[in-house]
Design a protein around this motif. Sequence first.
Motif, PDB file in Angstrom:
ATOM      1  N   LEU A  76       0.833  -1.209   0.000  1.00 18.04           N
ATOM      2  CA  LEU A  76       0.000   0.000   0.000  1.00 18.04           C
ATOM      3  C   LEU A  76       0.869   1.260   0.000  1.00 18.04           C
ATOM      4  O   LEU A  76       0.575   2.229  -0.711  1.00 18.04           O
ATOM      5  N   ARG A  79       2.507   1.711  -3.440  1.00 13.97           N
ATOM      6  CA  ARG A  79       1.537   2.195  -4.435  1.00 13.97           C
ATOM      7  C   ARG A  79       0.941   3.558  -4.069  1.00 13.97           C
ATOM      8  O   ARG A  79       0.226   4.151  -4.876  1.00 13.97           O
ATOM      9  N   GLU A  81      -1.512   4.443  -2.116  1.00 19.37           N
ATOM     10  CA  GLU A  81      -2.971   4.512  -2.222  1.00 19.37           C
ATOM     11  C   GLU A  81      -3.615   5.210  -1.027  1.00 19.37           C
ATOM     12  O   GLU A  81      -4.738   5.678  -1.112  1.00 19.37           O
ATOM     13  N   SER A 200     -10.302   0.866  -3.176  1.00 15.96           N
ATOM     14  CA  SER A 200      -9.678  -0.094  -4.084  1.00 15.96           C
ATOM     15  C   SER A 200      -9.614  -1.461  -3.407  1.00 15.96           C
ATOM     16  O   SER A 200      -9.701  -1.562  -2.175  1.00 15.96           O
ATOM     17  N   GLN A 203      -6.889  -1.404  -0.764  1.00 12.86           N
ATOM     18  CA  GLN A 203      -7.271  -0.666   0.434  1.00 12.86           C
ATOM     19  C   GLN A 203      -8.225  -1.491   1.308  1.00 12.86           C
ATOM     20  O   GLN A 203      -8.045  -1.594   2.520  1.00 12.86           O
TER      21      GLN A 203
END
Length: 312
Positions: A76, A79, A81, A200, A203
Amino acid sequence: MSNPSPSAPPVDSHPAPDSGTASRRAGTLALAAAAVTVVLWASAFVSIRSAGEAYSPGALALGRLLSGALALGVVLLIRREGLPPRAAWPGIVVSGLLWFGVYMVVLNWGEQKVDAGTAALVVNVGPLVMALLAGWLLKEGLPKRLLAGMAVSFAGAAVVGLSMSGSGNASLLGVFLCLLAAVSYAGGVVAQKPALRHASPLQATTFGCAIGAVGCLPFAGVLVDEVGRAPVSATLNMVYLGLFPTALAFTTWAYALARTTAGKMGATTYAVPALVVLMSWVALDEVPGWVTLGGGALCLAGVAVSRGRSRG
């Protein structure tokens, strides 16, 4: 009087293939993600039985969730996010407590009381509960093809489970625990589905796993004590459960769930008992009989029926 002119060929008479191609590609990717999930979840039955010889149910669940949450958190961050939107949190919290928390503890406990086949049978009541809840709460409906595929797959799961439970090790408590796991699993999936409209898959999985780990923190002292006494193989099985059947498989599940209905995704998991038979054969040297293999074939046939498209 003017002669009628020949009609010109219609412009754009053929529909653009872009939307159809994109839809087929999305469907293929969702199916591939679901297949990864099913294979890894099937492997979890074997790993749970192995690690469960050294770890108690709560400690095993906490160790698995901590491993998974750590791996997911790293991805995470890479990325970037960030946190899920506020609208996604109710579903993430409920799925984290029910699916990542309650489900994993009671399944670990149940598999210490019953064999893998019986556990797979009872847990596969979950998709039936899931389809009913999704049809009612999420307004997904109950298509005839889905119901037919579920009926075929459940019959196959029943054959697999009954054929593998002939040793007489099954207990009423174990069956009840696996049934509780099935209901927790179904409720968690139905709660997660609306959250995926806002968050997402990464997530939803990361924070659901973290919430499940927080819910299992009362087992932290037991985990620390058992890690010091457990063989390395059991600890490696626990870490494997966290990295693959949890971190990877729950993410691919969320990816597929965001692109199809909860009912169809639930029906897909009916392939798990068939794969459990094959993995137990390889890893535990348990050779399945013809009746068990026939039940596994029914599981796969039901999945094919439920995921097919009706021709109208």
